[in-house]
Design a protein around this motif. Sequence first.
Motif, PDB file in Angstrom:
ATOM      1  N   ILE A  34       0.841  -1.191   0.000  1.00 45.34           N
ATOM      2  CA  ILE A  34       0.000   0.000   0.000  1.00 45.34           C
ATOM      3  C   ILE A  34       0.881   1.247   0.000  1.00 45.34           C
ATOM      4  O   ILE A  34       1.571   1.518   0.987  1.00 45.34           O
ATOM      5  CB  ILE A  34      -0.923   0.026   1.238  1.00 45.34           C
ATOM      6  N   PRO A  35       0.868   2.008  -1.089  1.00 43.31           N
ATOM      7  CA  PRO A  35       1.671   3.241  -1.109  1.00 43.31           C
ATOM      8  C   PRO A  35       1.224   4.187   0.009  1.00 43.31           C
ATOM      9  O   PRO A  35       0.039   4.378   0.230  1.00 43.31           O
ATOM     10  CB  PRO A  35       1.348   3.827  -2.486  1.00 43.31           C
ATOM     11  N   GLY A  36       2.186   4.747   0.701  1.00 48.29           N
ATOM     12  CA  GLY A  36       1.870   5.657   1.800  1.00 48.29           C
ATOM     13  C   GLY A  36       2.038   5.010   3.157  1.00 48.29           C
ATOM     14  O   GLY A  36       2.259   5.698   4.149  1.00 48.29           O
ATOM     15  N   LEU A  37       1.902   3.694   3.226  1.00 45.31           N
ATOM     16  CA  LEU A  37       2.128   2.996   4.482  1.00 45.31           C
ATOM     17  C   LEU A  37       3.512   2.338   4.425  1.00 45.31           C
ATOM     18  O   LEU A  37       3.965   1.925   3.362  1.00 45.31           O
ATOM     19  CB  LEU A  37       1.052   1.945   4.733  1.00 45.31           C
ATOM     20  N   THR A  38       4.158   2.243   5.571  1.00 47.68           N
ATOM     21  CA  THR A  38       5.523   1.716   5.588  1.00 47.68           C
ATOM     22  C   THR A  38       5.665   0.609   6.626  1.00 47.68           C
ATOM     23  O   THR A  38       4.850   0.498   7.547  1.00 47.68           O
ATOM     24  CB  THR A  38       6.535   2.824   5.939  1.00 47.68           C
ATOM     25  N   GLY A  39       6.718  -0.184   6.460  1.00 44.64           N
ATOM     26  CA  GLY A  39       7.005  -1.217   7.433  1.00 44.64           C
ATOM     27  C   GLY A  39       7.309  -0.643   8.806  1.00 44.64           C
ATOM     28  O   GLY A  39       6.929  -1.221   9.834  1.00 44.64           O
ATOM     29  N   ALA A  40       8.002   0.494   8.841  1.00 46.92           N
ATOM     30  CA  ALA A  40       8.310   1.135  10.129  1.00 46.92           C
ATOM     31  C   ALA A  40       7.035   1.520  10.861  1.00 46.92           C
ATOM     32  O   ALA A  40       6.913   1.339  12.081  1.00 46.92           O
ATOM     33  CB  ALA A  40       9.172   2.372   9.889  1.00 46.92           C
ATOM     34  N   MET A  41       6.065   2.024  10.114  1.00 51.76           N
ATOM     35  CA  MET A  41       4.781   2.392  10.705  1.00 51.76           C
ATOM     36  C   MET A  41       4.079   1.147  11.262  1.00 51.76           C
ATOM     37  O   MET A  41       3.564   1.159  12.392  1.00 51.76           O
ATOM     38  CB  MET A  41       3.915   3.055   9.639  1.00 51.76           C
ATOM     39  N   LEU A  42       4.064   0.071  10.502  1.00 52.87           N
ATOM     40  CA  LEU A  42       3.404  -1.160  10.936  1.00 52.87           C
ATOM     41  C   LEU A  42       4.042  -1.708  12.208  1.00 52.87           C
ATOM     42  O   LEU A  42       3.343  -2.065  13.170  1.00 52.87           O
ATOM     43  CB  LEU A  42       3.476  -2.204   9.816  1.00 52.87           C
ATOM     44  N   ILE A  43       5.368  -1.763  12.239  1.00 53.97           N
ATOM     45  CA  ILE A  43       6.060  -2.341  13.391  1.00 53.97           C
ATOM     46  C   ILE A  43       5.892  -1.450  14.623  1.00 53.97           C
ATOM     47  O   ILE A  43       5.721  -1.935  15.741  1.00 53.97           O
ATOM     48  CB  ILE A  43       7.540  -2.566  13.039  1.00 53.97           C
ATOM     49  N   ALA A  44       5.926  -0.119  14.418  1.00 54.30           N
ATOM     50  CA  ALA A  44       5.712   0.784  15.546  1.00 54.30           C
ATOM     51  C   ALA A  44       4.317   0.615  16.123  1.00 54.30           C
ATOM     52  O   ALA A  44       4.126   0.656  17.352  1.00 54.30           O
ATOM     53  CB  ALA A  44       5.923   2.234  15.104  1.00 54.30           C
ATOM     54  N   LEU A  45       3.321   0.416  15.255  1.00 55.94           N
ATOM     55  CA  LEU A  45       1.951   0.212  15.732  1.00 55.94           C
ATOM     56  C   LEU A  45       1.781  -1.143  16.418  1.00 55.94           C
ATOM     57  O   LEU A  45       1.021  -1.271  17.370  1.00 55.94           O
ATOM     58  CB  LEU A  45       0.973   0.308  14.549  1.00 55.94           C
ATOM     59  N   ALA A  46       2.492  -2.157  15.912  1.00 58.69           N
ATOM     60  CA  ALA A  46       2.339  -3.505  16.462  1.00 58.69           C
ATOM     61  C   ALA A  46       3.078  -3.685  17.781  1.00 58.69           C
ATOM     62  O   ALA A  46       2.727  -4.566  18.581  1.00 58.69           O
ATOM     63  CB  ALA A  46       2.851  -4.530  15.448  1.00 58.69           C
ATOM     64  N   LEU A  47       4.071  -2.860  18.029  1.00 62.43           N
ATOM     65  CA  LEU A  47       4.905  -3.045  19.224  1.00 62.43           C
ATOM     66  C   LEU A  47       4.106  -3.031  20.527  1.00 62.43           C
ATOM     67  O   LEU A  47       4.325  -3.897  21.395  1.00 62.43           O
ATOM     68  CB  LEU A  47       6.009  -1.972  19.236  1.00 62.43           C
ATOM     69  N   PRO A  48       3.153  -2.085  20.720  1.00 61.69           N
ATOM     70  CA  PRO A  48       2.396  -2.116  21.989  1.00 61.69           C
ATOM     71  C   PRO A  48       1.603  -3.408  22.181  1.00 61.69           C
ATOM     72  O   PRO A  48       1.336  -3.799  23.313  1.00 61.69           O
ATOM     73  CB  PRO A  48       1.459  -0.907  21.872  1.00 61.69           C
ATOM     74  N   MET A  49       1.217  -4.035  21.085  1.00 62.75           N
ATOM     75  CA  MET A  49       0.405  -5.253  21.193  1.00 62.75           C
ATOM     76  C   MET A  49       1.234  -6.451  21.638  1.00 62.75           C
ATOM     77  O   MET A  49       0.687  -7.526  21.913  1.00 62.75           O
ATOM     78  CB  MET A  49      -0.252  -5.563  19.834  1.00 62.75           C
ATOM     79  N   THR A  50       2.543  -6.293  21.676  1.00 63.27           N
ATOM     80  CA  THR A  50       3.399  -7.421  22.066  1.00 63.27           C
ATOM     81  C   THR A  50       3.769  -7.389  23.544  1.00 63.27           C
ATOM     82  O   THR A  50       4.522  -8.241  24.003  1.00 63.27           O
ATOM     83  CB  THR A  50       4.709  -7.418  21.232  1.00 63.27           C
ATOM     84  N   TYR A  51       3.254  -6.375  24.294  1.00 64.00           N
ATOM     85  CA  TYR A  51       3.622  -6.261  25.705  1.00 64.00           C
ATOM     86  C   TYR A  51       3.337  -7.544  26.477  1.00 64.00           C
ATOM     87  O   TYR A  51       4.125  -7.977  27.312  1.00 64.00           O
ATOM     88  CB  TYR A  51       2.849  -5.119  26.366  1.00 64.00           C
ATOM     89  N   SER A  52       2.176  -8.116  26.196  1.00 64.40           N
ATOM     90  CA  SER A  52       1.703  -9.217  27.045  1.00 64.40           C
ATOM     91  C   SER A  52       2.166 -10.585  26.574  1.00 64.40           C
ATOM     92  O   SER A  52       1.818 -11.588  27.192  1.00 64.40           O
ATOM     93  CB  SER A  52       0.171  -9.191  27.104  1.00 64.40           C
ATOM     94  N   ILE A  53       2.907 -10.659  25.482  1.00 64.14           N
ATOM     95  CA  ILE A  53       3.333 -11.972  25.001  1.00 64.14           C
ATOM     96  C   ILE A  53       4.822 -12.152  25.262  1.00 64.14           C
ATOM     97  O   ILE A  53       5.547 -11.199  25.543  1.00 64.14           O
ATOM     98  CB  ILE A  53       3.027 -12.172  23.500  1.00 64.14           C
ATOM     99  N   ARG A  54       5.254 -13.375  25.171  1.00 68.43           N
ATOM    100  CA  ARG A  54       6.662 -13.717  25.424  1.00 68.43           C
ATOM    101  C   ARG A  54       7.567 -12.942  24.463  1.00 68.43           C
ATOM    102  O   ARG A  54       7.221 -12.730  23.297  1.00 68.43           O
ATOM    103  CB  ARG A  54       6.821 -15.223  25.212  1.00 68.43           C
ATOM    104  N   SER A  55       8.731 -12.517  24.963  1.00 66.35           N
ATOM    105  CA  SER A  55       9.606 -11.655  24.164  1.00 66.35           C
ATOM    106  C   SER A  55      10.022 -12.318  22.850  1.00 66.35           C
ATOM    107  O   SER A  55      10.110 -11.667  21.807  1.00 66.35           O
ATOM    108  CB  SER A  55      10.849 -11.268  24.975  1.00 66.35           C
ATOM    109  N   GLU A  56      10.276 -13.641  22.885  1.00 67.33           N
ATOM    110  CA  GLU A  56      10.675 -14.325  21.647  1.00 67.33           C
ATOM    111  C   GLU A  56       9.544 -14.312  20.618  1.00 67.33           C
ATOM    112  O   GLU A  56       9.789 -14.144  19.416  1.00 67.33           O
ATOM    113  CB  GLU A  56      11.097 -15.779  21.938  1.00 67.33           C
ATOM    114  N   TYR A  57       8.301 -14.473  21.087  1.00 67.74           N
ATOM    115  CA  TYR A  57       7.168 -14.418  20.163  1.00 67.74           C
ATOM    116  C   TYR A  57       7.015 -13.010  19.588  1.00 67.74           C
ATOM    117  O   TYR A  57       6.653 -12.832  18.417  1.00 67.74           O
ATOM    118  CB  TYR A  57       5.881 -14.841  20.871  1.00 67.74           C
TER     119      TYR A  57
END
Length: 518
Positions: A34-57
Amino acid sequence: MLTDLGIAVSLLLSPTALMLAALGCLLGIVVGAIPGLTGAMLIALALPMTYSIRSEYALVLLIAMYVGSVSGGLVTATLLRMPGTPASMMTTLDGYPMARRGQSGRALALGIGSSFVGGMVSWFFLLCLAGPMAVWSLSFGPFEFFALVVVAMVLITSVGGKSISLGLLSGAVGVLLAMPGALPATGTPRLTFGFAEMDDGFKLLPVLIGLFAVNQVIRQIWQADPPAERIAELVTDDEGDSQVIDSDRLDFRSPDIVRHGWNLLRSSLIGTWIGILPGIGANVGSVIAYSAAKRASSEPEAFGHGSEEGIVASETANNATIGGALIPLVAMGIPGSVIDAILLGALVIHGLQPGPMLLQSDPLAVQTIVGTMLIANLMTLGFLLVGVRLMVKAASVPNHILMPIVMVFCVIGSYALANRMFDVWVMLAFGVLGYAMERWRIPLAPLVIGFVLGPIGEEHLSEGLMQSGGSLMPMITRPISLILCVVAAAMLGWTLRARFQKTQSLSADNSPADSTDA
């Protein structure tokens, strides 16, 4: 490196890890397309959702997104002449002309295959070099690490943008913004301006979400002709494009491996090396590999008009930068790209210690990163082979539906960090800052990496000064730090000289015309 290898293999092959890897690859490919969206944006948005899961996951999910997002851009670059990511910009030059000639299946097959080869070659270098480099860097003291940070900053500012002054400005702003909070040496608050919320400084996550996600939302709202709508018009209006997408099948030929073998190897090595250098990124790697392929080609005039060699060089190199960029991150805790800076933040948020000690303190995390890159490359290859047409449809989602969803995730992710509105305001402020900087053509990468490397450099410098009694002499009396200082000075001098010569050349070219006009 081989410690806990069996545990790492069983973890990576567990249903949870495979599901997260598949989810990360799919989301990465879609966002990359999708032009306009970037991998950096996706990973930054996904990072808070990983708080509750194991670090390796969490690492499995984020690395898979990284790999998928770089590969996804080739689809829209080839079929719609709109690179989903800047890394696929060069693919547009030759992929789209081939699609216009009714060879979209051939162009996509070359791009997908080249992406896989580039990713696998750089994975091999990551596997082979991360461990030895981490062991070598254990001999580093605080002055060596500070000198390494200086080298990284010089590389970022001198190579990462068109203007060295704007690169320096962006890097300096990043370091300045990292300064509020507790002083590393004494813990004394500084630059907090009386706000208790500033005692810990600006948190990395709201800063990243603001710079990449909110910035993109503002950009899409501000633009009168959003990219996603333009895609829809192209698909609808250009009947030739629609026929090409619907009729052609991916066209792999076994002799291609031999025919493009040297191009694949050369572009993989260029991409891996560019990836290792901090702050340069996949788009520069793609451009350099494309230029090298054109110089070496027997048909350079075909480049830009549907050259298979151009597609191979571009897609091989941009994917090869992933493994290269992960090498300094894993071995020394130095991010090689903006996404690596976000991954560095992810390691810290999950309680891991980035740097050479990571291999000793948590080898499972390192093995997870290396193993996930292999799995993500295989999964991305499979998803691209099966779902090319779906990628184009996903890229046509209207922005008035997409952007509000992204904004909701931005607010939730920033607020969830510490359950306080201050981080949401920080996110919004950095979103405006990021948008303004890009409007003024000031590169964001030096700011982000300066924000990440600034505290690391300050911490090592403070530690070194305490050991030396306040003397900076070990910077030039210790061999490794001396070599790194010389390298930094040489790179800066070489860059300034090259810019000066370019300016002189342009002035000389303009002089006769000016004289004639006069």
